[in-house]
Design an enzyme around this catalytic site. Structure first.
Site, short mmCIF file in Angstrom:
data_model
loop_
_atom_site.label_atom_id
_atom_site.label_comp_id
_atom_site.label_asym_id
_atom_site.label_seq_id
_atom_site.Cartn_x
_atom_site.Cartn_y
_atom_site.Cartn_z
N GLY A 1 2.73 23.73 -46.15
CA GLY A 1 3.89 22.84 -46.11
C GLY A 1 3.65 21.35 -45.95
O GLY A 1 4.58 20.60 -45.69
N ASP B 1 6.01 29.72 -52.80
CA ASP B 1 4.64 30.14 -52.48
C ASP B 1 4.69 31.52 -51.85
O ASP B 1 5.58 31.78 -51.02
CB ASP B 1 3.99 29.14 -51.50
CG ASP B 1 2.47 29.20 -51.52
OD1 ASP B 1 1.92 30.31 -51.37
OD2 ASP B 1 1.83 28.14 -51.68
N LYS C 1 -6.71 20.20 -60.61
CA LYS C 1 -8.00 20.53 -60.00
C LYS C 1 -9.08 20.34 -61.06
O LYS C 1 -8.92 20.79 -62.21
CB LYS C 1 -8.01 21.98 -59.50
CG LYS C 1 -6.81 22.34 -58.64
CD LYS C 1 -6.78 21.65 -57.29
CE LYS C 1 -5.42 21.83 -56.62
NZ LYS C 1 -5.22 21.03 -55.41
N ASP D 1 6.20 33.49 -57.87
CA ASP D 1 5.11 32.89 -58.65
C ASP D 1 5.59 31.53 -59.18
O ASP D 1 6.59 31.46 -59.91
CB ASP D 1 4.76 33.84 -59.81
CG ASP D 1 3.61 33.32 -60.64
OD1 ASP D 1 3.27 32.12 -60.52
OD2 ASP D 1 3.05 34.10 -61.42
C1 LIG Z 1 -3.81 23.75 -51.85
S1 LIG Z 1 -2.64 24.88 -51.30
C2 LIG Z 1 -1.19 23.93 -51.15
C3 LIG Z 1 -1.13 23.10 -49.93
C4 LIG Z 1 0.21 22.43 -49.77
N1 LIG Z 1 0.46 21.44 -50.81
C5 LIG Z 1 0.32 21.74 -48.44
O1 LIG Z 1 0.45 20.51 -48.42
O2 LIG Z 1 0.30 22.39 -47.41
C6 LIG Z 1 -2.32 25.79 -52.73
C7 LIG Z 1 -1.19 26.79 -52.56
O3 LIG Z 1 -0.84 27.23 -53.87
C8 LIG Z 1 -0.40 28.56 -53.75
N2 LIG Z 1 -0.41 29.17 -55.08
C9 LIG Z 1 -1.46 29.38 -55.90
N3 LIG Z 1 -1.04 29.98 -57.04
C10 LIG Z 1 0.30 30.10 -56.92
C11 LIG Z 1 1.31 30.62 -57.77
N4 LIG Z 1 1.02 31.12 -58.97
N5 LIG Z 1 2.59 30.60 -57.34
C12 LIG Z 1 2.90 30.08 -56.12
N6 LIG Z 1 1.99 29.58 -55.29
C13 LIG Z 1 0.70 29.59 -55.69
C14 LIG Z 1 -1.35 29.18 -52.74
O4 LIG Z 1 -0.77 30.32 -52.14
C15 LIG Z 1 -1.57 28.05 -51.77
O5 LIG Z 1 -0.71 28.16 -50.65
#
Ligand SMILES: C[S@@+](CC[C@H](N)C(=O)[O-])C[C@H]1O[C@@H](n2cnc3c(N)ncnc32)[C@H](O)[C@@H]1O
Length: 355
Positions: free
Chosen positions: A222, A239, A304, A259
């Site tokens: 978050g 998420d 990324k 998703d």
């Molecule tokens: C780098 S973290 C995000 C951190 C967030 N921006 C924060 O500030 O706390 C990446 C997030 O993307 C989510 N994620 C990856 N693929 C996803 C998808 N297809 N749908 C939803 N969430 C996804 C992961 O569960 C993870 O929590």
């Protein structure tokens, strides 16, 4: 025969990205005219690059991997321990312009950090000497160039200037942010920095207003959502992972375990933000579709970086978005940057603009 004069540039970058920084500069330069020599002084992991160009211009806004853009005038090696001041002053004497400010800078590396005590001590000595010579103006005239003295070590200095209209506005090109104690992840610093770097104050208050609605894809735990709710923006946080801390139960946050690549909002929102770890091309396609479908007006998202061909991957992702928005006749402004708080990634800002 090419008669263009050689100009030297000094660019700061994240250590480890020197090759990407140089590659990108040469690509921009080649679009203007052939580059005489593609030889850049690229030292791996040093956090800066020196490049000679034959008259091509560079714009900091177009450079993803450069933190700062400095026109390099002179390098002095073997500065004497006992009197660094005299040779530096003599070199500055030859520059035809005066300066608004003096920045003593070091590489963003562990070795660089060890030099900070030295630059802190040296700064007032040099400032006094330049003021006495009338070279450093105290008028607050922001149109004058900045003077940069970059020390890769104590005995070498690179002397250059930056144009206040075509450079980063913070020393070392680093927009530092302090970690808010309430935010649930350090990722919050990326969005905080992106807002500062991509939008001026007027734009921040116009584009980030209380009562707006944002979607945060890949929101957990978050940190990005926190930056938005702190500005009074309602957030749909998408998420499968849990939202943490104050965001686990926040009146402005709706958490959907879905998703992010399949979710679409029922009504258009003001903002899309996205920090999902995925291939840049996949995220770029998603963002392009959101704009093309009129689902958002502004977006900030991370791409990324792959292990190899990083410049090419980012170029292709950004070109894909541009093409998609152009097809729809959408006017927009897009800026991409590897921010200080970014690691193996770059951050992109897109905003719809009027014709
Ligand atoms: C780098 S973290 C995000 C951190 C967030 N921006 C924060 O500030 O706390 C990446 C997030 O993307 C989510 N994620 C990856 N693929 C996803 C998808 N297809 N749908 C939803 N969430 C996804 C992961 O569960 C993870 O929590």
């Amino acid at each position: 025969m090419n008669n263009f004069k050689q100009y030297q540039w000094l660019l700061y970058c994240r250590p480890g990205f020197e090759q990407d920084c140089a590659q990108e500069v040469f690509r921009h330069a080649r679009l203007q005219r052939p580059v005489l020599s593609q030889q850049a002084a690229v030292i791996p992991n040093c956090g800066y690059v020196e490049i000679a160009l034959n008259g091509q211009s560079l714009s900091i806004r177009n450079l993803v991997f450069s933190r700062q853009l400095i026109s390099l005038h002179q390098t002095i090696k073997n500065l004497p321990d006992r009197d660094r001041l005299s040779p530096i002053l003599a070199a500055i004497e030859t520059l035809p312009i005066d300066f608004s400010i003096l920045w003593l800078e070091v590489p963003d590396t562990n070795e660089g950090k060890l030099l900070s005590a030295f630059t802190r001590k040296f700064q007032p000595i040099l400032e006094d000497a330049l003021r006495a010579r009338g070279r450093l103006q105290n008028t607050g005239n922001q149109t004058l160039s900045r003077l940069h003295l970059f020390f890769p070590n104590k005995s070498t200095v690179l002397i250059g200037t930056s144009d206040p209209y075509n450079s980063a506005t913070s020393p070392m090109g680093i927009q530092r942010q302090s970690m808010p104690s309430e935010a649930p992840s350090r990722s919050t610093l990326k969005l905080a920095e992106a807002i500062e770097i991509f939008m001026d104050r007027g734009e921040q208050s116009r584009l980030l207003r209380q009562g707006m609605h944002a979607v945060d894809l890949g929101a957990a735990p978050g940190g990005w959502t926190w930056q938005l709710v702190k500005r009074g923006i309602r957030v749909t946080a998408v998420d499968n992972g849990p939202m943490k801390g104050v965001l686990a139960k926040h009146p402005l946050v709706e958490h959907l375990k879905q998703d992010g690549f399949k979710y679409t909002p029922r009504k258009a929102v003001d903002w899309l933000v996205c920090d999902m770890v995925e291939k840049p091309s996949k995220v770029a396609t998603l963002v392009g579709e959101w704009f093309a479908g009129g689902l958002c007006k502004h977006a900030i998202f991370n791409l990324k970086l792959p292990m190899k061909q990083r410049v090419a991957a980012i170029d292709s992702a950004l070109d894909g978005i541009k093409k998609r928005l152009d097809e729809e006749g959408i006017n927009f402004r897009m800026i991409a940057k590897q921010l200080y708080h970014d690691r193996e990634e770059v951050t992109v800002f897109i905003t719809r603009t009027k014709k």
